[in-house]
Design a protein around this motif. Structure first.
Motif, PDB file in Angstrom:
ATOM      1  N   HIS A  29      43.764  27.859  35.667  1.00 11.70           N
ATOM      2  CA  HIS A  29      42.988  29.080  35.856  1.00 11.70           C
ATOM      3  C   HIS A  29      43.754  30.289  35.335  1.00 11.70           C
ATOM      4  N   LEU A  30      42.978  31.277  34.882  1.00 14.53           N
ATOM      5  CA  LEU A  30      43.580  32.438  34.244  1.00 14.53           C
ATOM      6  C   LEU A  30      43.345  33.734  35.016  1.00 14.53           C
ATOM      7  N   TYR A  31      42.391  33.722  35.930  1.00 17.09           N
ATOM      8  CA  TYR A  31      42.023  34.929  36.659  1.00 17.09           C
ATOM      9  C   TYR A  31      42.334  34.710  38.138  1.00 17.09           C
ATOM     10  N   PHE A  32      42.924  35.731  38.737  1.00 15.33           N
ATOM     11  CA  PHE A  32      43.386  35.588  40.118  1.00 15.33           C
ATOM     12  C   PHE A  32      42.906  36.777  40.947  1.00 15.33           C
ATOM     13  N   TYR A  33      42.674  36.512  42.216  1.00 15.99           N
ATOM     14  CA  TYR A  33      42.061  37.521  43.088  1.00 15.99           C
ATOM     15  C   TYR A  33      42.683  37.449  44.479  1.00 15.99           C
ATOM     16  N   TRP A  34      42.656  38.600  45.136  1.00 22.67           N
ATOM     17  CA  TRP A  34      42.933  38.640  46.579  1.00 22.67           C
ATOM     18  C   TRP A  34      41.740  39.281  47.277  1.00 22.67           C
ATOM     19  N   TYR A  35      41.362  38.666  48.390  1.00 26.48           N
ATOM     20  CA  TYR A  35      40.313  39.178  49.255  1.00 26.48           C
ATOM     21  C   TYR A  35      40.874  39.207  50.674  1.00 26.48           C
ATOM     22  N   VAL A  43      33.909  39.019  53.983  1.00 29.96           N
ATOM     23  CA  VAL A  43      35.010  38.955  53.038  1.00 29.96           C
ATOM     24  C   VAL A  43      34.930  40.161  52.095  1.00 29.96           C
ATOM     25  N   GLU A  44      36.068  40.836  51.892  1.00 31.21           N
ATOM     26  CA  GLU A  44      36.105  42.040  51.056  1.00 31.21           C
ATOM     27  C   GLU A  44      37.069  41.857  49.890  1.00 31.21           C
ATOM     28  N   PHE A  45      36.657  42.286  48.730  1.00 26.17           N
ATOM     29  CA  PHE A  45      37.486  42.224  47.530  1.00 26.17           C
ATOM     30  C   PHE A  45      38.639  43.223  47.617  1.00 26.17           C
ATOM     31  N   LEU A  46      39.820  42.783  47.220  1.00 29.22           N
ATOM     32  CA  LEU A  46      40.971  43.683  47.136  1.00 29.22           C
ATOM     33  C   LEU A  46      41.342  43.967  45.676  1.00 29.22           C
ATOM     34  N   VAL A  47      41.603  42.905  44.911  1.00 22.94           N
ATOM     35  CA  VAL A  47      42.160  43.100  43.580  1.00 22.94           C
ATOM     36  C   VAL A  47      41.905  41.877  42.718  1.00 22.94           C
ATOM     37  N   SER A  48      41.751  42.106  41.421  1.00 22.85           N
ATOM     38  CA  SER A  48      41.708  41.013  40.456  1.00 22.85           C
ATOM     39  C   SER A  48      42.833  41.197  39.450  1.00 22.85           C
ATOM     40  N   PHE A  49      43.294  40.096  38.862  1.00 25.89           N
ATOM     41  CA  PHE A  49      44.517  40.105  38.059  1.00 25.89           C
ATOM     42  C   PHE A  49      44.361  39.134  36.909  1.00 25.89           C
ATOM     43  N   TYR A  50      44.686  39.624  35.718  1.00 28.36           N
ATOM     44  CA  TYR A  50      44.579  38.766  34.541  1.00 28.36           C
ATOM     45  C   TYR A  50      45.617  39.200  33.519  1.00 28.36           C
ATOM     46  N   ASN A  51      46.233  38.264  32.891  1.00 29.84           N
ATOM     47  CA  ASN A  51      47.191  38.542  31.823  1.00 29.84           C
ATOM     48  C   ASN A  51      48.285  39.503  32.292  1.00 29.84           C
ATOM     49  N   GLU A  85      45.911  48.049  61.142  1.00 27.65           N
ATOM     50  CA  GLU A  85      44.612  47.732  60.541  1.00 27.65           C
ATOM     51  C   GLU A  85      44.710  46.772  59.352  1.00 27.65           C
ATOM     52  N   ASP A  86      45.919  46.386  58.980  1.00 27.22           N
ATOM     53  CA  ASP A  86      46.088  45.366  57.940  1.00 27.22           C
ATOM     54  C   ASP A  86      45.924  43.959  58.499  1.00 27.22           C
ATOM     55  N   SER A  87      45.851  43.847  59.799  1.00 16.92           N
ATOM     56  CA  SER A  87      45.653  42.527  60.426  1.00 16.92           C
ATOM     57  C   SER A  87      44.328  41.942  59.959  1.00 16.92           C
ATOM     58  N   ALA A  88      44.395  40.761  59.351  1.00 18.60           N
ATOM     59  CA  ALA A  88      43.207  40.136  58.759  1.00 18.60           C
ATOM     60  C   ALA A  88      43.594  38.772  58.208  1.00 18.60           C
ATOM     61  N   MET A  89      42.588  38.042  57.763  1.00 15.12           N
ATOM     62  CA  MET A  89      42.819  36.848  56.941  1.00 15.12           C
ATOM     63  C   MET A  89      42.845  37.309  55.491  1.00 15.12           C
ATOM     64  N   TYR A  90      43.831  36.857  54.748  1.00 15.35           N
ATOM     65  CA  TYR A  90      43.939  37.197  53.343  1.00 15.35           C
ATOM     66  C   TYR A  90      43.723  35.932  52.523  1.00 15.35           C
ATOM     67  N   PHE A  91      42.750  35.994  51.635  1.00 13.48           N
ATOM     68  CA  PHE A  91      42.416  34.838  50.809  1.00 13.48           C
ATOM     69  C   PHE A  91      42.772  35.112  49.350  1.00 13.48           C
TER      70      PHE A  91
ATOM     71  N   LYS B 101      34.349  41.184  40.368  1.00 11.13           N
ATOM     72  CA  LYS B 101      34.680  40.813  41.729  1.00 11.13           C
ATOM     73  C   LYS B 101      33.435  40.247  42.388  1.00 11.13           C
ATOM     74  N   LEU B 102      33.646  39.517  43.462  1.00 13.16           N
ATOM     75  CA  LEU B 102      32.546  39.035  44.273  1.00 13.16           C
ATOM     76  C   LEU B 102      32.291  40.021  45.407  1.00 13.16           C
ATOM     77  N   ILE B 103      31.007  40.299  45.634  1.00  7.00           N
ATOM     78  CA  ILE B 103      30.607  41.116  46.769  1.00  7.00           C
ATOM     79  C   ILE B 103      29.893  40.184  47.733  1.00  7.00           C
ATOM     80  N   PHE B 104      30.484  40.049  48.912  1.00  4.75           N
ATOM     81  CA  PHE B 104      29.973  39.098  49.891  1.00  4.75           C
ATOM     82  C   PHE B 104      28.947  39.737  50.814  1.00  4.75           C
ATOM     83  N   GLY B 105      27.968  38.942  51.209  1.00  5.29           N
ATOM     84  CA  GLY B 105      27.051  39.333  52.261  1.00  5.29           C
ATOM     85  C   GLY B 105      27.692  39.148  53.624  1.00  5.29           C
ATOM     86  N   ALA B 106      26.935  39.477  54.654  1.00  3.81           N
ATOM     87  CA  ALA B 106      27.462  39.476  56.019  1.00  3.81           C
ATOM     88  C   ALA B 106      27.634  38.081  56.590  1.00  3.81           C
ATOM     89  N   GLY B 107      26.903  37.105  56.093  1.00  8.06           N
ATOM     90  CA  GLY B 107      27.044  35.733  56.579  1.00  8.06           C
ATOM     91  C   GLY B 107      26.005  35.343  57.607  1.00  8.06           C
TER      92      GLY B 107
END
Lengths: 115, 114
Positions: A29-35, A43-51, A85-91, B101-107
Motif C-alpha cells: 500500500h502507498l497511502y496511509f491514514y490516521w483516524y 470515526v473521524e479523519f485526522l491525516v492522510s500521507f503519501y510519498n 481530550e486526546d483520549s480515544a481509539m486511534y486507527f 479522506k473517508l467521512i463516516f456516518g454515526a453508525g
C-alpha cells in the motif's frame, strides 16, 4: 490475508506527556491514514500521507500532532503534549491507491487514555 | 467497554431474517461509498463498497444500494447470523486533488437474536 497492525493496543499516559502510536500498513500500500474515535462517537479523519508527505489533514490535526514514516514499513503518529481530550481509539488505515479509488483497510486500533 | 455511553440507533432482528441498515450521506459530490462493520474493541472492517456510477452492488450475503437523488445508502444483509452483530458505519469519500479522506456516518448497532 495481509492486514494493518498497530502497537500498542492500549497506551496510558499522563497529561502533557508525548506519545507515539505505531502502525505497520499493508506492504504494497502507498497511502496511509490516521483516524480517531472518541468513545461513543463516530470515526473521524485526522491525516492522510503519501510519498513521505502529508496530503491532507483535518482541523483536529494541530501542531501537537505529527506523522512520520521512519522506514519502509512503519507509520507513526506522535502527539507531543497530550491533553485529556486526546483520549480515544486511534486507527491507522492504508490503501493501495488513493482512497477514493481504492479501499482503506483499518488496523485494530490503539486505545489512548490520558490521565 | 466500547458500548458505555454509546447512543446509536439499534436494529434488532431475529437470526435468519434479512436486515436493512440505512445511511444518509452529506456531500452530493461524494463518489465512493463504503460500508464498514465494527465489533467491540476492534477496528472498522470493510464489508462492501460502491462507486457513484452504480446504484446496486452485491457481495456474499450483502447488497449495497445507492440512491444519489436523495443521498441515501443502504446495506442489506441476507439471512442475518449472530456473528453479524456489530456497529455498522457507512463512509463517503470524494476524490479531490489525488488524495482524499473517508467521512463516516454515526453508525447503527445491529443486534441479532437467536
Amino acid at each position: 490475508e495481509p492486514e494493518v497492525t498497530q502497537t500498542p493496543s492500549h497506551q496510558v499516559t499522563q497529561m502533557g506527556q508525548e506519545v507515539i502510536l505505531r502502525c505497520v500498513p499493508i506492504s504494497n500500500h502507498l497511502y496511509f491514514y490516521w483516524y480517531r474515535q472518541i468513545l461513543g462517537q463516530k470515526v473521524e479523519f485526522l491525516v492522510s500521507f503519501y510519498n513521505n508527505e502529508i496530503s491532507e489533514k483535518s482541523e483536529i490535526f494541530d501542531d501537537q500532532f505529527s506523522v512520520e514514516r521512519p522506514d519502509g514499513s512503519n507509520f507513526t503518529l506522535k502527539i507531543r503534549s497530550t491533553k485529556l481530550e486526546d483520549s480515544a481509539m486511534y486507527f491507522c488505515a492504508s490503501s493501495r491507491l488513493a482512497g477514493g479509488s481504492d479501499t482503506q483497510y483499518f488496523g485494530p486500533g490503539t486505545r489512548l487514555t490520558v490521565l | 467497554g466500547e458500548s458505555v455511553g454509546l447512543h446509536l440507533p439499534t436494529l434488532s432482528v431475529q437470526e435468519g431474517d434479512n436486515s436493512i441498515i440505512n445511511c444518509a450521506y452529506s456531500n452530493s459530490a461524494s463518489d465512493y461509498f463504503i460500508w464498514y462493520k465494527q465489533e467491540s474493541g476492534k477496528g472498522p472492517q470493510f464489508i462492501i463498497d460502491i462507486r457513484s456510477n452504480m446504484d446496486k452492488r452485491q457481495g456474499q450475503r450483502v447488497t449495497v444500494l445507492l440512491n444519489k437523488t436523495v443521498k441515501h445508502l443502504s446495506l442489506q444483509i441476507a439471512a442475518t447470523q449472530p456473528g453479524d452483530s456489530a456497529v455498522y458505519f457507512c463512509a463517503e469519500s470524494m476524490f479531490s486533488g489525488g488524495y482524499n479522506k473517508l467521512i463516516f456516518g454515526a453508525g447503527t448497532r445491529l443486534a441479532v437474536h437467536p
